[in-house]
Design a protein around this motif. Sequence first.
Motif, short mmCIF file in Angstrom:
data_model
loop_
_atom_site.label_atom_id
_atom_site.label_comp_id
_atom_site.label_asym_id
_atom_site.label_seq_id
_atom_site.Cartn_x
_atom_site.Cartn_y
_atom_site.Cartn_z
N SER A 104 28.84 49.30 38.14
CA SER A 104 30.18 48.76 37.90
C SER A 104 30.64 47.84 39.03
O SER A 104 31.57 47.04 38.85
CB SER A 104 31.19 49.90 37.73
OG SER A 104 31.21 50.71 38.89
N GLU A 105 30.01 47.94 40.20
CA GLU A 105 30.41 47.12 41.35
C GLU A 105 29.48 45.93 41.58
O GLU A 105 29.68 45.17 42.53
CB GLU A 105 30.45 47.99 42.61
CG GLU A 105 31.49 49.11 42.55
CD GLU A 105 31.51 49.98 43.79
OE1 GLU A 105 31.02 49.49 44.84
OE2 GLU A 105 31.98 51.12 43.71
N LYS A 142 27.82 42.23 41.12
CA LYS A 142 28.47 40.94 40.92
C LYS A 142 28.05 40.26 39.62
O LYS A 142 28.86 39.60 38.97
CB LYS A 142 28.16 40.00 42.10
CG LYS A 142 28.87 40.38 43.40
CD LYS A 142 28.61 39.31 44.46
CE LYS A 142 29.38 39.59 45.75
NZ LYS A 142 28.90 40.78 46.45
N GLY A 176 25.29 46.22 48.41
CA GLY A 176 26.65 45.73 48.58
C GLY A 176 27.07 45.65 50.03
O GLY A 176 26.39 45.05 50.86
#
Length: 565
Positions: free
Chosen positions: A52-53, A55, A93
């Motif tokens: 979900s995080e 890009k 991330g």
Amino acid sequence: MKNVPLLPTPKTILFDWHGTLVDTQDAMITALTDTLQKIEELGLVERLLPESECKTKDDIKLVRYIRLFRKLHPKILLERRVSRTEIFNAIFGDDEEAKALAHRAYNKNYRTYFGKVKPFQEGVREYLFALKRLGLTIGVATNRSREFFDHEVRTVDDGSWPRLIDITTCADEVTLYKPDPQIIRYTLAQIDTYPRPETWYVGDSYQDMVTARNADVTAIFYNGGCWDQDYLQELFSANPKARPDAIINSLDELMDLLQEVQENAPTAFPKIVEKARPPYFPPPQPPLQHIEPDWHPSVASLTLPDLILFDWHATLVDTLDAMYHAVDDMLPELKKTGLLEQLVDSKLSKSPDDAKLVEYVKNYAQLHPKIKADRKISRTDIFEVLFGENLEAKKVAHSIFNLHYRNHFGTVLPFEAGVRQVLLGLRAIGLKVGMITNRDREFFEHEVKAVEAGTWANLFDVMVCGDDTPNRKPHPDQLIKAAAEMGFQPGKNVWYVGDSTTDVIAAKTGLFTSVFFNGAQWDQTWLHKIFPGNQRFPHQPDVVVNDFSEFWALTLACLRRGLKH
């Protein structure tokens, strides 16, 4: 190259190294492969970025693929356009500690392979010489370690580059890796200056552009990967701060930018750009493309489903770690249980890879390293390769596996984020949903309660496990039983979605619709190899889907068409 606003007159041009000035892909890919196979023991699996995080959609696929298979996505391996820094940034991330651990492990592996280096495009040396003639200071700011960079810069083009490069900074000389701007600041400090627009930073990645922007220097994107305009638009549109000041497709186009600067500022350089530039050298050529399988949903014509049955492991959920650990434990017992003598004759194997597996297990009583590295086939497929049509041998193998699986099972993750929503969506549009697995019920009932805090327990209208019928897949008994419990006869209106050749055989011999879930991302060539469609191995899927978004789109399209065959 698109028209761009007039750029500041450069005094210094800094370059990224790999993917911009040089190509070290062979060594990089090999070292990355070794590193990713060890991320479990490095404690990095649980630190992978949540989907979900991520890009981009490609980043989601990469994170998922590495989590499941501990290796690079086949698209990356084929196209060879992204760096290890981009990969680590995509999968970890902002977790700087995780990225530092990954870089250290990578460097340890790279030490075995580095040295294979060549100019990224034809004429790099000549272009660097032209920049020197224009009075520019030339530098390199790279995430490469000094140990590797110094060797590579002395090796490429017969050692002719060191005199062309004035200043360099490597990752082990600063505290943080790109995209932190420290590496550019440190490089410029070597010539007693500071970051400003009169420094151009030329790099081939999104992270390079963020690095340049963070350092307040001019950002030039070198499109050595030959990305198309749609991809570049997607890449830079989400973060305006990452947008480059210019995009070039070759170093010849870098000379064009300098010529434009001089046209507007005639005294910008001590020599005329047009006279200093070398003869034209062609740009990099586009890489090979990942070819989607030709059973793609866009060309499929299927019967409208009334009931959709799913395989469990490697389709709906990820239990790969426990499965491979249990197979590792049980294979040494083949000899004492009499199964070693019941291995099929490798001459009768479907493919050379299957034959190698049989011979390797026969000689070493363990999986071939390629199988363990790929992590792409199930224990059922492994037993099919090893024992063929010998049902009794396979039953014994499954029972031994179960004894060892009891020591490892427990951790269960959705194969993809959003699988539960797809299952709920299918029920919401009026379809019946079932689950078929060669797992014994003892294990399945524990696993279905473990996944996503027990929220899957009531998702299925019917569930059939390996010990619920006399025969396991690839025999169609389980599918026939599930269909009967829901009031259906075997037919094309019952879809079976699974990730293995075993699943396809079970569906086709039972006269159901076979949907092959290509979570392992096999390409078209490999799918034709495992589903040859010949007289001896006739069974092929009716359609192939690469992920659940494709499956959901396929289902909705079929419902809209209302096909009945």
